[in-house]
Design a protein around this motif. Structure first.
Motif, PDB file in Angstrom:
ATOM      1  N   VAL A 112      -3.186   8.282  -3.770  1.00 36.79           N
ATOM      2  CA  VAL A 112      -2.927   7.112  -2.924  1.00 36.79           C
ATOM      3  C   VAL A 112      -1.678   7.392  -2.107  1.00 36.79           C
ATOM      4  O   VAL A 112      -0.694   7.943  -2.608  1.00 36.79           O
ATOM      5  N   GLY A 113      -1.709   7.042  -0.861  1.00 35.63           N
ATOM      6  CA  GLY A 113      -0.559   7.267  -0.009  1.00 35.63           C
ATOM      7  C   GLY A 113       0.661   6.510  -0.469  1.00 35.63           C
ATOM      8  O   GLY A 113       0.576   5.440  -1.091  1.00 35.63           O
ATOM      9  N   ASN A 114       1.839   7.047  -0.172  1.00 38.60           N
ATOM     10  CA  ASN A 114       3.095   6.446  -0.621  1.00 38.60           C
ATOM     11  C   ASN A 114       3.522   5.276   0.266  1.00 38.60           C
ATOM     12  O   ASN A 114       4.386   4.485  -0.144  1.00 38.60           O
ATOM     13  N   ASP A 115       2.971   5.133   1.411  1.00 39.62           N
ATOM     14  CA  ASP A 115       3.387   4.053   2.301  1.00 39.62           C
ATOM     15  C   ASP A 115       2.754   2.724   1.865  1.00 39.62           C
ATOM     16  O   ASP A 115       1.777   2.694   1.098  1.00 39.62           O
ATOM     17  N   HIS A 116       3.321   1.644   2.351  1.00 39.02           N
ATOM     18  CA  HIS A 116       2.888   0.298   1.954  1.00 39.02           C
ATOM     19  C   HIS A 116       1.452   0.040   2.353  1.00 39.02           C
ATOM     20  O   HIS A 116       0.652  -0.533   1.586  1.00 39.02           O
ATOM     21  N   GLU A 117       1.064   0.456   3.555  1.00 41.14           N
ATOM     22  CA  GLU A 117      -0.291   0.199   4.047  1.00 41.14           C
ATOM     23  C   GLU A 117      -1.326   0.889   3.190  1.00 41.14           C
ATOM     24  O   GLU A 117      -2.375   0.329   2.857  1.00 41.14           O
ATOM     25  N   SER A 118      -1.052   2.210   2.846  1.00 41.77           N
ATOM     26  CA  SER A 118      -2.019   2.951   2.023  1.00 41.77           C
ATOM     27  C   SER A 118      -2.165   2.304   0.663  1.00 41.77           C
ATOM     28  O   SER A 118      -3.266   2.221   0.094  1.00 41.77           O
TER      29      SER A 118
END
Length: 407
Positions: free
Chosen positions: A78-84
């Protein structure tokens, strides 16, 4: 502490039941720190942010129409950014295992699509190109579901029973086998050469060892022989030195005896011989002096007698002409020639006697005596012979031999 929740380092804490999150999300996202959560009124769930793995085994058809079974492994998270996190949470929070299944299906579709545009040779030889193209085409689709792909590895490519890949690799296999055989042959040759070199070195070492051993044995034998001969050699040397000393002593004794004989016999004999020779020389010199004195006295007497007898010699010569038949052919000149001949004959006799007397000095006393006898014969005997001759003349050899015709 009661109500305080903290997510793990690889988790995202999703809190629902309160106000919405950022961007209108139905929950708030908390990562990396804790937060007070009211019980009953708030609900907390956790979404993993750890690395996940999905395997793909898909049968694909290449551009050449050859079916290939491709196996690949995808590493994603899972991506580390908030959106991901929000996108992944809305899709996989209830069943997070679906992330791997969905990811595998997505990559299987893209894998079939890309392999269908490539040849077997390109797929086999350019696997990294295949993986890069699959990642690029799936990146946007994976981002929509909040996932990021870290890597894609093509594990195997199998053509089944067609044998295409084997046929394609046959030349390379043959070349590799040939190179392997050449390398093996070279290795074998190098091994044989090394073994032969080692054998030669061993033989050379053995030869040198044998030579050194033989030299050592010879030296030992020579030393033993010299040691065995040392006693006899020393004895022989001592005997030789004794014999040399005895010989030297004998030579010196012989020299001493010779010197004694010379002193006792030779020297006295030489002295006696020298004395006798000196006496003989003195006696001979005395006799020569006496003979010279006698000869000188006789010569003086003879000359005096010759001078006294010269008129008588001329008289006897002229008397011989008294009874001769002399014919004077040229008158007064003839008589003058006869007279001159008589005078010349007398002078000749005188000169001959003088020469004999002068020769007496070189020929000794016997010559002087002979001259005296000859002179006496001339004075006495010749005169008598002339008187008996009857043929006229002044004796033998006179100028008046035979008749003289006078004109």
């Amino acid at each position: 502490m009661f109500g305080y929740r903290v997510p793990a380092p690889d988790e995202a804490m999703l809190i629902s039941g309160g106000r919405r999150g950022l961007g209108g999300a139905p929950f708030r996202v908390v990562t990396g720190h804790g937060k007070f959560v009211l019980p009953v009124f708030r609900k907390t769930r956790f979404l993993t942010l750890a690395m996940c793995e999905a395997e793909v085994s898909e049968k694909c058809v290449t551009r050449q129409g050859i079916a290939l079974t491709v196996k690949a492994v995808i590493a994603f998270k899972v991506g580390n950014d908030h959106e991901s996190i929000v996108n992944a949470g809305q899709r996989f929070l209830s069943d997070q295992d679906q992330m791997a299944i969905l990811t595998g299906r997505i990559f299987a579709g893209h894998l079939r699509s890309i392999i269908g545009s490539m040849t077997v040779e390109e797929i086999v030889t350019e696997r990294q190109k295949l993986a890069t193209e699959v990642l690029e085409t799936s990146k946007s689709e994976m981002a929509k579901i909040g996932l990021t792909v870290d890597s894609l590895q093509i594990q195997s490519i199998d053509d089944g029973d067609t044998g295409y890949i084997d046929a394609m690799s046959a030349p390379h296999k043959a070349a590799i086998q040939r190179q392997a055989q050449i390398a093996q042959a070279q290795a074998t040759q190098a091994s044989v050469e090394a073994q032969q070199a080692a054998a030669r070195n061993q033989a050379e070492y053995a030869r040198q060892t044998a030579i050194v051993q033989a030299e050592y044995n010879a030296e030992v034998d020579r030393a033993q022989a010299q040691a065995a001969q040392a006693g006899p050699l020393a004895q022989a040397n001592a005997q030789r030195e004794v014999l040399a000393a005895q010989t030297e002593l004998a030579l010196r004794a012989a020299e001493l005896r010779q010197q004694q004989l010379v002193a006792e016999i030779v020297k006295p004999a030489e002295a006696e011989a020298e004395r006798i020779r000196v006496l003989a020389v003195a006696e001979a010199e005395r006799m020569r002096i006496q003979a010279a004195a006698a000869a000188s006295h006789d010569r003086v007497a003879l000359e005096r007698m010759l001078i006294d007898q010269l008129p008588q010699i001329v008289k006897e010569a002229s008397a011989g002409l008294a009874g001769a038949n002399v014919n004077v052919l040229n008158g007064a000149d003839g008589l003058s020639e006869i007279a001159a001949g008589l005078v010349s004959q007398g002078l000749t006799i005188l000169d001959s006697v003088r020469k004999n007397l002068n020769g007496e000095d070189g020929r000794g006393d016997a010559t002087g005596s002979s001259a005296a006898v000859a002179l006496r014969g001339i004075v006495t005997g010749e005169r008598r012979g002339g008187a008996r001759n009857g043929e006229g003349g002044a004796g033998k050899g006179g100028p008046a031999d035979g008749p003289v015709d006078i004109d």
